[in-house]
Design an enzyme around this catalytic site. Structure first.
Site, PDB file in Angstrom:
ATOM      1  N   ASP A 208      -7.991 -29.702   9.242  1.00 56.31           N
ATOM      2  CA  ASP A 208      -7.039 -30.387   8.383  1.00 56.31           C
ATOM      3  C   ASP A 208      -5.648 -30.372   9.030  1.00 56.31           C
ATOM      4  O   ASP A 208      -5.231 -29.372   9.613  1.00 56.31           O
ATOM      5  CB  ASP A 208      -6.992 -29.665   7.025  1.00 56.31           C
ATOM      6  CG  ASP A 208      -6.129 -30.365   6.020  1.00 56.31           C
ATOM      7  OD1 ASP A 208      -6.454 -31.514   5.662  1.00 56.31           O
ATOM      8  OD2 ASP A 208      -5.133 -29.767   5.569  1.00 56.31           O
ATOM      9  N   GLU A 268     -17.769 -20.432  23.353  1.00 56.99           N
ATOM     10  CA  GLU A 268     -18.580 -19.219  23.436  1.00 56.99           C
ATOM     11  C   GLU A 268     -19.914 -19.396  22.726  1.00 56.99           C
ATOM     12  O   GLU A 268     -20.857 -18.635  22.942  1.00 56.99           O
ATOM     13  CB  GLU A 268     -17.841 -18.037  22.812  1.00 56.99           C
ATOM     14  CG  GLU A 268     -16.594 -17.588  23.562  1.00 56.99           C
ATOM     15  CD  GLU A 268     -15.912 -16.435  22.850  1.00 56.99           C
ATOM     16  OE1 GLU A 268     -16.600 -15.711  22.090  1.00 56.99           O
ATOM     17  OE2 GLU A 268     -14.698 -16.256  23.042  1.00 56.99           O
TER      18      GLU A 268
END
Length: 546
Positions: A208, A268
C-alpha cells in the site's frame, strides 16, 4: 521441462498473471455478524478458482481499530477478530493453494494506527527506544505546524500531540501516524513483519502507498503546483491536496534503498512476488520505472493512469504506453480498472454492456499483469450509498461533492433472491445495493452470454497464449477509435485490435497471413484484403500463420 527450468518458471509466475482482489469485509460473511471474513473467502474459493485467475490479493485483515477499515494497523502479526484468527488465515492459504491459486496480502508499511503499541510507546517520551519510530517535529516558533504538508484525507498532514508537545506526521487520517523510515530499527521491524507472513506461506505482497515511505529529513515545504498541472487522479478536485507538488512529503529517493532490502528478503524464499501501489498523479509512471527496474527492485507496480475518471479512449491508452516506454522500459506494470478506492469503472466511464466486454478483453491482452476487483466480473455499477449509511471517513469529510469509497465497497451479490443477496443473514455493514441484484452471480451463472462467462473466457484465452501473458510488443498505437498492438512469444504472434467507441470503425491487419481467433470473445473477422470492419466495441484478435 527440467527442474531448473521449472523453478525459473515458478519464480516468474507473476509475469503476466491475473490477480483477483478480495475486499474481505464485503466478500462473504461466514459467521453471520454482517461483516465479511476470512472464512467467507474460503467458502467462496471455488468461485474464485472458476474465474481462472492465478492469484488472490486479500485487502487488510490485520488487527485494527478500523478507522480506515484495516489500513490503520495496530498489530501486523495477527488477524482482527472480525475477520477470524490466524488459524482461519492458514486455512485460507491452504484452500487457495489446493485450488492452484497464489495468495498475496496487503502490507501497509507507511503508517500504523495510533493504537499500535509502537506509537503509544513513541509518543510517551522523547528519549525512549522507539522515540524516533515516527515522524515527530517541533512546532514553528508561533506554534504552527512544521511545514505546509497536507493530508490526502483533508487538512494539514500534522497533528499536535500534547504528550510529547510535538507534531506528528500523518499523510492520511490523524489516527494513522507515519513511520520514520530513516530509522533502521523501523525498517528491521517491518522486514520482520514481512518474514512472519512469508513463513505462513504467502506468495507475495501488495504494498500500500509504496511511494509514501520516506519523508524529507529536513521537512522542507512542498512547492505549489500550477493550476494547469493539477489532477484529480489521486484525490478529488475539492481536496486542496491537489494544490501541491509533493516532492518532499513522498516520492523520496531513499525509498529505493529500503525496497532493495525488501526485495533481498523476498529472494530468500521461493517464487515470491511484490506489487507496489504508487499513489501519485504527476510522477506515477516515472516512479513505476524506478521501483520495478532491476533485481533489487519490486517485481511490479501499478499507478493510477487507468483508475482515473478520464475515459479510456484508444488515444489515451496509447499515450500511457508511450509514456511507460519512456519511463519504465525495463520495469513491469500491473493494470487495474477498478479497486477498493475508486468508483467502479463501469460507472466511472459510463460503459454499456458491450463496452464492459471490450474492456475485460482489453485488460487480458494489454502488456503487463492484470488486476481484477471483486464484482468487476459481474459488471457491478457504483452503488449509491445514502449519507446516513456512509462508513468511509473520506466520503463523510467531502460529501456531497465527493461521496467517498463506500460505493465500490458494498457487499458482493451472490444470489438475487436470498436475503442480502446471499452475503449475510444479518444487517450488513454497508447496505446491499438493490441496483446490483440483477447482476447477481447466480443469475449470470445460468446465463451463457453473461459478463461473468465473458470474463472466464477472456481469462482462459489469456492463459492459452504466452504472447498475452509475457510476450513482447512493438508499441501500443491508436488509429482513430481503434487501439492496436502485436504481442509475440514462443514463436506466436498475435495482433489485437479494439474499437473503443460506439460507432463502427475500419482497420487493417498487418501484411502477412493471419487467422482470426477469440470468436468466443466476440472477435471479428477480416474482409477482402485483410480489411477489418469493426462494429461498436468490437475486437479482433488474429494469429500470424505466414
Amino acid at each position: 521441462m527440467s527442474e531448473q527450468t521449472q523453478q525459473s518458471s515458478d519464480r516468474n509466475w507473476w509475469k503476466g498473471c491475473s490477480i483477483y482482489q478480495v475486499y474481505p469485509r464485503s466478500f462473504q460473511d461466514s459467521n453471520e455478524d454482517g461483516i465479511g471474513d476470512l472464512g467467507g473467502v474460503v467458502q467462496r474459493m471455488d468461485y474464485i478458482a472458476a474465474l481462472g485467475v492465478d492469484a488472490i490479493w486479500i485487502s487488510p485483515f490485520f488487527t485494527s481499530p478500523m478507522k480506515d477499515f484495516g489500513y490503520d494497523v495496530s498489530d501486523y502479526c495477527d488477524v482482527d477478530p472480525m475477520f477470524g484468527t490466524l488459524a482461519d488465515f492458514d486455512a485460507l492459504v491452504e484452500a487457495a493453494h489446493a485450488h492452484g491459486l497464489k495468495v498475496m496480502i496487503d502490507l501497509v508499511l507507511s503508517h500504523t494506527s495510533d493504537q499500535h503499541p509502537w506509537f503509544m510507546e513513541s509518543r510517551a517520551s522523547r528519549e525512549g527506544p522507539r522515540s524516533d519510530w515516527y515522524v515527530w517535529a517541533d512546532p514553528k516558533p508561533d506554534g504552527t505546524a512544521p511545514n505546509n504538508w497536507l493530508s490526502i484525507f483533508g487538512g494539514p498532514a500534522w497533528q499536535w500531540d500534547a504528550q510529547r508537545e510535538q507534531y506528528y506526521l500523518h499523510n492520511f487520517l490523524t489516527s494513522q501516524p507515519d513511520l520514520n523510515f530513516h530509522s533502521e530499527d523501523v525498517q528491521n521491524a517491518l522486514l520482520g513483519v514481512t518474514r512472519f507472513w512469508l513463513d505462513r506461506g504467502v506468495d507475495g505482497f501488495r504494498l500500500d502507498t509504496v511511494n509514501f515511505y520516506y519523508a524529507d529529513k529536513n521537512l522542507r515545504d512542498n512547492p505549489a503546483l500550477p493550476k494547469e498541472d493539477r489532477s484529480a487522479v489521486l484525490a478529488p478536485s475539492v481536496n486542496p491536496y491537489n494544490h501541491q507538488d509533493h516532492v518532499y512529503s513522498k516520492n523520496r529517493p531513499d525509498n529505493l534503498e529500503f525496497l532493495a532490502r525488501f526485495r533481498a528478503l523476498l529472494d530468500e524464499y521461493n517464487a515470491i512476488t511484490s506489487l507496489g501501489e504508487i499513489g501519485d498523479a504527476l510522477h506515477g509512471l516515472d516512479l513505476l520505472g524506478q521501483y520495478t527496474s532491476g533485481d533489487e527492485a519490486l517485481h511490479m507496480c501499478y499507478a493510477f493512469e487507468f483508475l482515473a475518471r478520464e475515459k479510456l479512449t484508444a488515444s489515451r491508452v496509447a499515450q500511457v504506453f508511450d509514456e511507460l516506454g519512456r519511463a519504465a522500459r525495463n520495469g513491469w506494470a500491473a493494470w487495474a480498472f477498478s479497486n477498493h478506492d475508486v468508483m467502479r469503472h463501469g460507472s466511472r466511464w459510463e460503459l454499456s454492456p458491450a463496452a464492459l466486454r471490450l474492456h475485460a478483453t482489453l485488460l487480458m491482452c494489454l502488456p503487463g499483469t492484470a488486476c481484477l476487483y471483486q464484482g468487476e466480473e459481474l459488471g457491478l455499477p457504483e452503488a449509491d450509498v445514502p449519507f446516513e449509511d456512509l462508513q468511509d471517513p473520506y466520503g463523510i469529510e467531502f460529501w456531497p461533492e465527493f461521496k467517498g469509497r463506500d460505493g465500490c465497497r458494498t457487499p458482493m451479490v451472490w444470489a438475487a433472491d436470498e436475503l442480502n443477496a446471499g452475503f449475510t443473514p444479518a444487517i450488513p455493514w454497508l447496505p446491499v445495493s438493490h441496483s446490483h441484484l440483477e447482476n447477481a452471480a447466480d443469475i449470470q451463472e445460468r446465463t451463457p452470454g453473461s459478463l461473468l462467462h465473458h470474463y472466464r473466457n477472456a481469462l482462459a484465452f489469456r492463459k492459452q497464449h504466452a504472447a498475452l501473458r509475457h510476450g513482447t510488443h512493438d508499441g501500443v498505437f491508436a488509429y482513430g477509435d481503434v487501439l492496436h498492438f502485436s504481442r509475440v512469444a514462443d514463436g506466436e504472434t498475435l495482433f489485437c485490435a479494439f474499437n473503443m467507441s460506439d460507432t463502427p470503425s475500419m482497420h487493417a491487419l498487418p501484411p502477412g497471413e493471419w487467422e482470426t481467433i477469440a470468436q468466443e470473445l466476440g472477435g471479428g473477422s477480416p474482409g477482402p484484403e485483410n480489411r477489418l470492419h469493426l462494429g461498436p466495441w468490437q475486437v479482433c484478435i488474429a494469429r500470424r500463420t505466414g
